[in-house]
Design a protein around this motif. Structure first.
Motif, PDB file in Angstrom:
ATOM      1  N   LYS A  96       1.285   2.388 -14.672  1.00 25.26           N
ATOM      2  CA  LYS A  96       2.108   1.939 -13.545  1.00 25.26           C
ATOM      3  C   LYS A  96       1.236   1.478 -12.386  1.00 25.26           C
ATOM      4  N   THR A  97       0.149   2.202 -12.125  1.00 26.38           N
ATOM      5  CA  THR A  97      -0.752   1.817 -11.040  1.00 26.38           C
ATOM      6  C   THR A  97      -1.444   0.496 -11.342  1.00 26.38           C
ATOM      7  N   VAL A  98      -2.027   0.380 -12.535  1.00 25.12           N
ATOM      8  CA  VAL A  98      -2.734  -0.849 -12.902  1.00 25.12           C
ATOM      9  C   VAL A  98      -1.778  -2.032 -12.942  1.00 25.12           C
ATOM     10  N   ASP A  99      -0.593  -1.841 -13.502  1.00 23.55           N
ATOM     11  CA  ASP A  99       0.354  -2.948 -13.609  1.00 23.55           C
ATOM     12  C   ASP A  99       0.849  -3.397 -12.235  1.00 23.55           C
TER      13      ASP A  99
ATOM     14  N   SER B 281       0.855  -1.179   0.000  1.00 27.43           N
ATOM     15  CA  SER B 281       0.000   0.000   0.000  1.00 27.43           C
ATOM     16  C   SER B 281       0.895   1.233   0.000  1.00 27.43           C
ATOM     17  N   GLY B 282       0.318   2.386  -0.341  1.00 26.83           N
ATOM     18  CA  GLY B 282       1.155   3.561  -0.473  1.00 26.83           C
ATOM     19  C   GLY B 282       0.524   4.827   0.048  1.00 26.83           C
ATOM     20  N   PHE B 283       1.338   5.882   0.093  1.00 23.21           N
ATOM     21  CA  PHE B 283       0.863   7.213   0.459  1.00 23.21           C
ATOM     22  C   PHE B 283       0.822   8.061  -0.802  1.00 23.21           C
TER      23      PHE B 283
ATOM     24  N   SER C 167       5.014   7.438  -2.121  1.00 21.28           N
ATOM     25  CA  SER C 167       5.747   6.415  -1.383  1.00 21.28           C
ATOM     26  C   SER C 167       6.690   5.634  -2.289  1.00 21.28           C
ATOM     27  N   GLY C 168       6.499   5.741  -3.620  1.00 22.81           N
ATOM     28  CA  GLY C 168       7.407   5.088  -4.561  1.00 22.81           C
ATOM     29  C   GLY C 168       7.162   3.614  -4.781  1.00 22.81           C
ATOM     30  N   ASN C 169       6.033   3.096  -4.328  1.00 21.15           N
ATOM     31  CA  ASN C 169       5.750   1.679  -4.526  1.00 21.15           C
ATOM     32  C   ASN C 169       5.328   1.393  -5.966  1.00 21.15           C
TER      33      ASN C 169
END
Length: 273
Positions: free
Chosen positions: A194-197, A132-134, A158-160
Motif C-alpha cells: 500500500k505504501t509503495v503503490d 504526506s501523512g502522520f 492519517s489514512g492516506n
C-alpha cells in the motif's frame, strides 16, 4: 532510543530529507546527552536545544534535482518524552538484561513528508496529489556495549496510504575523548504494497505513453551512512554526516523513478541549554 527529527516545514520531496535529518538528530541522543550532563543529573534532567542545519538531499522521482535546504532544529527530552521536530517518542520503562545490556521501548509518532503534487516534476504532471501523512507505532532498542540494534514499526494513521513500514537498524558509536562521537550505521526498511503503490504507483487514469500504469508491491530499502558530532563544551555542538539508500526493486521499477539509489549529506549546529 533511535529518535528524532528537526522542527521544519515539510514540503514535497522531503522523504529523503526527513530520513537524513533523523540521522543528524540521532547524534543528539543518549551519548551526546550523557557527555554533556553534569555529574549526578543523568536521571532527573530535562534538556532542550536549538540549532540550524544545512541539508543536501536527492529524491528518487525523475526530473527532481538535488534539494539544498536550511533547517531550523529544536530538541526537547526528559525521562518520559523525546521530541525532535515532527517526531515525538513517549518512553516506556526499560529492561536491564545484563551488566551492559538494556532493552528500551517507546511509542512514536511522526509526520512524514513523502507526498507530492502535480507540477513538482514533469513526470508527475496530471498525476493525482499524493498526500504526506502522520505515522505512529512502536520502537524497541537493544543497547549493548558493542552495538545498538533497533526495530521499529509504523502505520499510516492519517489514512492516506493506509500503509505500514517496518525497519531494522544497527549502529555503533565510538567516543574519542570528551569531544568527538563517530557512528557508522546500516539498516533495512520494509514498506508494504500500500505504501509503495500510493507513492510510486501509477493508476490507470494517470497512465500515458511515457508513464504506463504501475501497481506497486512491497519492497525493502537498504541504507548505510555515518554521522559525527564534535562537542566544544556541554552547550555547543557541530554535527556532520551523510548516507546512501539503495531503493527496492519495486520502487526502482516504477515509471516515476529514474535512479536506483538516493543520498544525502548534512551539517548542523546545536546549542544545548
Amino acid at each position: 532510543m533511535p529518535s528524532s527529527y528537526p522542527l521544519v516545514s515539510i514540503a514535497h520531496g522531503s522523504a529523503v530529507r526527513v530520513t537524513a535529518v533523523a540521522l543528524l538528530a540521532m547524534g543528539l541522543g543518549g551519548p551526546v546527552t550523557a557527555m554533556a550532563q553534569a555529574p549526578g543529573d543523568a536521571e532527573s534532567s530535562t534538556t532542550w536545544a536549538l540549532g540550524l542545519g544545512v541539508l543536501s538531499a536527492q529524491e528518487p522521482y525523475a526530473g527532481i534535482g538535488r534539494d539544498n535546504t536550511a533547517l531550523p532544529l529544536l530538541q526537547f527530552e526528559n525521562q518520559y518524552v523525546h521530541l525532535f521536530g515532527p517526531r515525538i517518542e513517549f518512553k516506556l520503562p526499560s529492561l536491564d538484561i545484563g551488566h551492559s545490556q538494556q532493552l528500551n521501548f517507546g511509542i512514536v509518532g511522526q509526520y512524514d513528508g513523502s507526498g507530492y503534487e502535480e507540477g513538482d516534476a514533469p513526470i508527475l504532471n496530471a498525476m493525482e496529489k499524493r498526500r504526506s501523512g502522520f505515522w505512529a507505532g512502536g520502537v524497541v532498542e537493544w543497547s549493548t556495549s558493542f552495538i545498538d540494534v533497533s526495530a521499529e514499526w509504523l502505520a499510516d494513521v492519517s489514512g492516506n496510504s493506509n500503509g505500514q513500514i517496518a525497519s531494522l537498524g544497527l549502529e555503533r558509536t565510538w567516543r574519542f575523548g570528551n569531544h568527538v562521537l563517530f557512528t557508522p550505521h546500516v539498516g533495512a526498511s520494509w514498506q508494504d504494497e500500500k505504501t509503495v503503490d500510493y507513492y510510486f504507483g501509477v493508476r490507470e487514469n494517470e497512465a500515458r505513453l511515457d508513464r504506463p500504469a504501475y501497481v506497486g508491491e512491497a519492497g525493502v530499502n537498504i541504507e548505510a551512512g555515518v554521522r559525527g558530532v564534535y562537542m566544544f563544551d556541554r552547550h555547543h555542538s557541530v554535527l556532520v554526516g551523510g548516507g546512501v539508500t539503495s531503493l527496492a526493486d519495486e520502487i526502482k521499477d516504477s515509471p516515476l523513478v529514474d535512479r536506483s539509489t538516493v543520498n544525502s549529506v548534512y551539517l548542523g549546529y546545536m546549542y544545548r541549554f
